[in-house]
Write an enzyme that holds these catalytic residues in place. Sequence first.
Site, mmCIF file in Angstrom:
data_model
loop_
_atom_site.group_PDB
_atom_site.id
_atom_site.type_symbol
_atom_site.label_atom_id
_atom_site.label_comp_id
_atom_site.label_asym_id
_atom_site.label_seq_id
_atom_site.Cartn_x
_atom_site.Cartn_y
_atom_site.Cartn_z
ATOM 1 N N ARG A 29 -43.830 -31.436 -63.861
ATOM 2 C CA ARG A 29 -43.755 -31.786 -65.379
ATOM 3 C C ARG A 29 -45.401 -32.458 -65.864
ATOM 4 O O ARG A 29 -46.024 -33.184 -65.057
ATOM 5 C CB ARG A 29 -42.793 -33.395 -65.512
ATOM 6 C CG ARG A 29 -41.344 -32.741 -65.141
ATOM 7 C CD ARG A 29 -40.279 -33.583 -65.562
ATOM 8 N NE ARG A 29 -39.136 -33.141 -65.098
ATOM 9 C CZ ARG A 29 -38.330 -32.174 -65.556
ATOM 10 N NH1 ARG A 29 -38.768 -31.676 -66.648
ATOM 11 N NH2 ARG A 29 -37.178 -31.844 -64.947
ATOM 12 N N ILE A 31 -47.998 -34.880 -67.251
ATOM 13 C CA ILE A 31 -48.243 -36.179 -67.321
ATOM 14 C C ILE A 31 -48.040 -36.671 -68.764
ATOM 15 O O ILE A 31 -47.886 -37.881 -68.938
ATOM 16 C CB ILE A 31 -49.346 -36.731 -66.563
ATOM 17 C CG1 ILE A 31 -49.200 -37.910 -66.068
ATOM 18 C CG2 ILE A 31 -50.804 -36.478 -67.342
ATOM 19 C CD1 ILE A 31 -50.270 -38.445 -65.113
ATOM 20 N N VAL A 96 -58.197 -28.620 -67.265
ATOM 21 C CA VAL A 96 -58.070 -28.759 -66.034
ATOM 22 C C VAL A 96 -58.179 -27.251 -65.530
ATOM 23 O O VAL A 96 -57.720 -26.383 -65.940
ATOM 24 C CB VAL A 96 -56.917 -28.925 -65.501
ATOM 25 C CG1 VAL A 96 -56.670 -28.828 -63.935
ATOM 26 C CG2 VAL A 96 -56.425 -30.497 -65.990
ATOM 27 N N HIS A 100 -53.015 -22.396 -65.252
ATOM 28 C CA HIS A 100 -51.716 -22.977 -65.213
ATOM 29 C C HIS A 100 -50.957 -22.642 -66.539
ATOM 30 O O HIS A 100 -51.623 -22.533 -67.584
ATOM 31 C CB HIS A 100 -51.744 -24.476 -65.368
ATOM 32 C CG HIS A 100 -52.748 -25.075 -66.272
ATOM 33 N ND1 HIS A 100 -54.169 -25.342 -66.069
ATOM 34 C CD2 HIS A 100 -52.584 -25.743 -67.380
ATOM 35 C CE1 HIS A 100 -54.471 -26.040 -67.070
ATOM 36 N NE2 HIS A 100 -53.909 -26.091 -68.023
HETATM 37 P P1 AMP Z 1 -55.083 -27.643 -70.424
HETATM 38 O O1 AMP Z 1 -55.594 -28.567 -71.455
HETATM 39 O O2 AMP Z 1 -54.474 -26.343 -70.847
HETATM 40 O O3 AMP Z 1 -55.949 -27.595 -69.301
HETATM 41 O O4 AMP Z 1 -53.896 -28.622 -69.691
HETATM 42 C C1 AMP Z 1 -54.002 -29.448 -68.744
HETATM 43 C C2 AMP Z 1 -52.778 -30.453 -68.706
HETATM 44 O O5 AMP Z 1 -52.783 -31.008 -67.602
HETATM 45 C C3 AMP Z 1 -52.634 -31.409 -69.687
HETATM 46 O O6 AMP Z 1 -51.285 -31.059 -70.805
HETATM 47 C C4 AMP Z 1 -52.412 -32.685 -69.144
HETATM 48 O O7 AMP Z 1 -51.767 -33.525 -69.596
HETATM 49 C C5 AMP Z 1 -52.156 -32.382 -67.559
HETATM 50 N N1 AMP Z 1 -52.327 -32.912 -66.443
HETATM 51 C C6 AMP Z 1 -53.684 -33.565 -66.227
HETATM 52 N N2 AMP Z 1 -53.589 -34.168 -64.922
HETATM 53 C C7 AMP Z 1 -52.013 -34.225 -64.563
HETATM 54 C C8 AMP Z 1 -51.420 -34.694 -63.764
HETATM 55 N N3 AMP Z 1 -51.922 -35.456 -62.599
HETATM 56 N N4 AMP Z 1 -49.931 -34.474 -63.438
HETATM 57 C C9 AMP Z 1 -49.564 -33.663 -64.419
HETATM 58 N N5 AMP Z 1 -50.142 -33.335 -65.654
HETATM 59 C C10 AMP Z 1 -51.455 -33.339 -65.657
#
Ligand code: AMP
Length: 114
Positions: A29, A31, A96, A100
């Site tokens: 899920r 965060i 990130v 994903h």
């Molecule tokens: P993006 O902006 O497409 O790279 O999406 C990165 C996603 O990772 C964002 O929606 C963040 O909320 C999510 N995210 C970052 N760190 C974590 C974490 N430790 N656990 C779960 N989701 C995360």
Amino acid sequence: MSDCIFCRIIDGDIPADIIYESHSALAFRDINPQAPTHALIIPRQHISTINDIDDTHHEIVGSLFSAAREVAAQEGLAEDGYRVVMNCNEAAGQTVFHIHLHLLGGRNLSWPPG
Ligand code: AMP
């Protein structure tokens, strides 16, 4: 990669609410959820962006969509519908750099996205 937050989740160094696992993919899920269901589906292998996908990754990338299908079914979203999206680089909002799929559902989603 030790400096990649998603690789650290795969390695168990950072906790996550994991909802699906296969030999090549993991879902957990988000965060900061943007919908009642907001899952992230990642490959176990580190690939930074869509631009780094090559012909050797086709099975892995395909497995992300199989995972999306399974997660959507688990979450009860298959019939009503859901969105799967992958951002690439800064202009699309990628923060990130480990590819994903975002799986979003549980509410009506507008189009086009912002
Ligand atoms: P993006 O902006 O497409 O790279 O999406 C990165 C996603 O990772 C964002 O929606 C963040 O909320 C999510 N995210 C970052 N760190 C974590 C974490 N430790 N656990 C779960 N989701 C995360």
